[in-house]
Structures are given as structure tokens and as C-alpha cells.
Design a protein around this motif. Structure first.
Motif, PDB file in Angstrom:
ATOM      1  N   ALA A  60       0.866  -1.189   0.000  1.00 17.90           N
ATOM      2  CA  ALA A  60       0.000   0.000   0.000  1.00 17.90           C
ATOM      3  C   ALA A  60       0.899   1.234   0.000  1.00 17.90           C
ATOM      4  N   TRP A  61       0.320   2.399  -0.149  1.00 21.32           N
ATOM      5  CA  TRP A  61       1.103   3.624  -0.138  1.00 21.32           C
ATOM      6  C   TRP A  61       0.382   4.691   0.668  1.00 21.32           C
ATOM      7  N   GLY A  62       1.137   5.707   1.026  1.00 19.47           N
ATOM      8  CA  GLY A  62       0.538   6.750   1.845  1.00 19.47           C
ATOM      9  C   GLY A  62       1.332   8.030   1.769  1.00 19.47           C
ATOM     10  N   ALA A  91      -1.746   7.963   6.119  1.00 18.55           N
ATOM     11  CA  ALA A  91      -1.111   9.287   6.215  1.00 18.55           C
ATOM     12  C   ALA A  91      -0.430   9.357   7.575  1.00 18.55           C
ATOM     13  N   ILE A  92       0.865   9.591   7.559  1.00 22.91           N
ATOM     14  CA  ILE A  92       1.595   9.782   8.821  1.00 22.91           C
ATOM     15  C   ILE A  92       1.172  11.142   9.388  1.00 22.91           C
ATOM     16  N   ILE A  93       0.932  11.167  10.679  1.00 26.03           N
ATOM     17  CA  ILE A  93       0.491  12.411  11.338  1.00 26.03           C
ATOM     18  C   ILE A  93       1.345  12.613  12.602  1.00 26.03           C
ATOM     19  N   PRO A 123      -4.779   7.172   9.612  1.00 27.68           N
ATOM     20  CA  PRO A 123      -3.662   7.972  10.130  1.00 27.68           C
ATOM     21  C   PRO A 123      -2.678   7.090  10.886  1.00 27.68           C
ATOM     22  N   ILE A 124      -1.412   7.399  10.754  1.00 27.65           N
ATOM     23  CA  ILE A 124      -0.377   6.751  11.581  1.00 27.65           C
ATOM     24  C   ILE A 124       0.127   7.841  12.514  1.00 27.65           C
ATOM     25  N   TYR A 125      -0.343   7.810  13.751  1.00 26.30           N
ATOM     26  CA  TYR A 125      -0.066   8.910  14.684  1.00 26.30           C
ATOM     27  C   TYR A 125       1.211   8.630  15.477  1.00 26.30           C
ATOM     28  N   CYS A 126       2.178   9.532  15.333  1.00 20.79           N
ATOM     29  CA  CYS A 126       3.498   9.320  15.949  1.00 20.79           C
ATOM     30  C   CYS A 126       3.621  10.043  17.290  1.00 20.79           C
TER      31      CYS A 126
END
Ligand code: PGA
Length: 259
Positions: A60-62, A91-93, A123-126
Motif C-alpha cells: 500500500a502507499w501513503g 497518512a503519517i500524522i 492515520p499513523i499517529y506518531c
């Protein structure tokens, strides 16, 4: 059972030709690996290329960020809907480089997260502490405030649509990594804190570890019960290294749900 997830974060690297070769090698390398999920988060201009090259694959992509507003007079910014237009899954957040260099706050990350979910993205929440905070022994307090800061705005129910990433800032791009035990302890802390609000959400939540993950340390990290995958920076720019980490994830014992 939570499936492992390995996500490449290319940061501001690449060009059309390099990306083409890298994506080709990654696709070939992970072909046939179906026990884990894989994704590549590319700079915004290359989303179309990623979509073209990855559409029929198991990668997958983001995007690496989305703006906290739906649309408007925000010169240079990119919205969640724009990246969704290119078929992004993720989506990295709130990456520490966004927090540190672009002064993005928890509140800003929370707004981006809500819009990303509304636009159909995961979302990929860091989260993660700086070296000073680590040395001061306040890791849990920092992570708790980054977690609570978005939880209060986004709400626990939507957390079922989010992936988390624990990335100690002192381990990002430094070659220094948290020990599997240290990382596991923080992941467990995050899951337990979420479990206070919703057991089911906590049990299903994927929490990735990021910070100098390499083929040499991936197995020890990914075997930990609360480490559900990796967010990979520098090692994602070399296809052989990234593929090696994906293979480790694919072969890792599935984490059982435990809260
Ligand atoms: P690194 O970066 O693997 O180069 O440490 C990880 C990240 O910033 O997501």
C-alpha cells in the motif's frame, strides 16, 4: 490477532528514477508475503507514481502528512482529500520532524487525524520523547500527553481507525535504538492507557515502533507482544534492507490480543 504492519517513511528523499527502481525491488521482494501488511509513505509529488506502480501489488502507499484544514488559503499545504485522490491508504500524522521543525502541536495533529479519517485514510499517529525527556525519565508523561492531546479531540471511538507509532526522537536516524524491552514497555503503557477508555479498541490497536529499525534488530523488536510492526526511515531507502524487515514481520509470531 493483530497483523504486523511495516511502513516506509521516505521523508524528503527520492526522484522519479530512484523511486521507480526502489519500488520495483520492494514489490519483487515482498511478493508472496501475505502474513503482514506493507506500505510506503512517499513525498506528496510522488503519490501518483506510487499509485501507478503499486496498485496491483501487496504494497500500500501513503502520505507523510496532511494539513489540518479541509481546504482554503494555505499556500504549500496538501489536504487529506488530495492525497486520498491518489489512492493512499495511510497518512503519517504528528511525526517528530513535523513537531520539531514545523512546530506542529497535538491539537494540530488531532485535527489532521480527524480529517484524514473523514477522507478515508488510516492515520499513523506518531508519539515519542526527546533525548532530554528520555534522560529526565519523563517518557511516559510525554507519551501520555501526546496521546491524551489527540484523544480529547478525536474521541476514543475513532481510535479504532488509527495506527499508532512510538518513535523515541533520540532513536530516529541516529543508529541508536530503544532496546526491545524499553520499546515494549512504552507500547504496553500506550495500550493500557487506551484500554482505560475502551478495551476493544486497545486490543485491536496496531502500535508500530520507529527509530533506527534495521534488519539486524527487527526480529527482536517485532517479537515483542505489543510491537505490531515498524515505521522505517533510513532503512526504507535501501530495498534489500526494507524487504528484509518486511520478511521478519511476515514470519513473526502474531501478537495475541492481551490487555
Ligand atoms: P529512522 O526513521 O528509521 O531513520 O530512524 C524513522 C522515522 O523517522 O520514522
Amino acid at each position: 490477532m493483530r497483523r504486523k504492519l511495516v511502513v516506509a517513511n521516505w521523508k524528503m528523499h527520492g526522484n522519479l528514477e530512484r523511486n521507480r527502481l526502489l519500488l520495483q525491488e520492494i514489490v519483487a521482494g515482498v511478493q508472496g508475503l501475505h502474513n503482514a501488511d506493507f506500505a510506503v509513505c512517499v513525498p506528496h509529488p510522488y503519490l501518483f507514481q506510487a499509485q501507478q506502480m503499486l496498485a496491483a501489488t501487496n504494497v500500500a502507499w501513503g502520505a507523510q502528512n496532511v494539513h489540518q484544514a479541509e481546504q482554503g488559503a494555505y499556500t504549500g499545504a496538501v489536504s487529506a482529500w488530495m492525497v486520498a485522490d491518489f489512492g493512499c491508504t495511510y497518512a503519517i500524522i504528528g511525526h517528530s520532524e513535523r513537531r520539531g521543525q514545523f512546530r506542529e502541536t497535538n491539537e494540530c495533529a488531532a485535527r489532521s487525524m480527524k480529517l484524514a479519517i473523514k477522507a478515508g485514510l488510516v492515520p499513523i499517529y506518531c508519539m515519542g520523547e526527546t533525548l532530554d525527556e528520555y534522560e529526565a525519565g519523563v517518557t511516559e508523561a510525554v507519551v501520555a500527553s501526546q496521546l491524551d492531546g489527540v484523544l480529547n479531540i478525536v474521541g476514543i471511538k475513532l481510535f479504532s481507525k488509527v495506527v499508532f507509532a512510538y518513535e523515541p526522537v533520540w532513536a530516529i536516524g541516529t543508529g541508536r535504538t530503544a532496546s526491545p524491552g524499553q520499546a515494549q514497555a512504552v507500547h504496553e503503557f500506550i495500550r493500557a492507557r487506551i484500554a482505560k477508555h475502551d478495551l476493544e479498541v486497545a486490543a485491536g490497536l496496531r502500535i508500530l515502533y520507529g527509530g533506527s529499525v534495521k534488519p539486524a534488530n527487527a526480529a527482536q523488536l517485532l517479537v515483542m507482544p505489543d510491537i505490531d510492526g515498524g515505521l522505517i526511515g533510513s532503512a526504507s531507502l535501501a530495498a534489500d534492507e526494507f524487504v528484509a524487515i518486511c520478511r521478519v514481520a511476515n514470519g513473526a509470531p502474531g501478537s495475541k490480543r492481551r490487555v
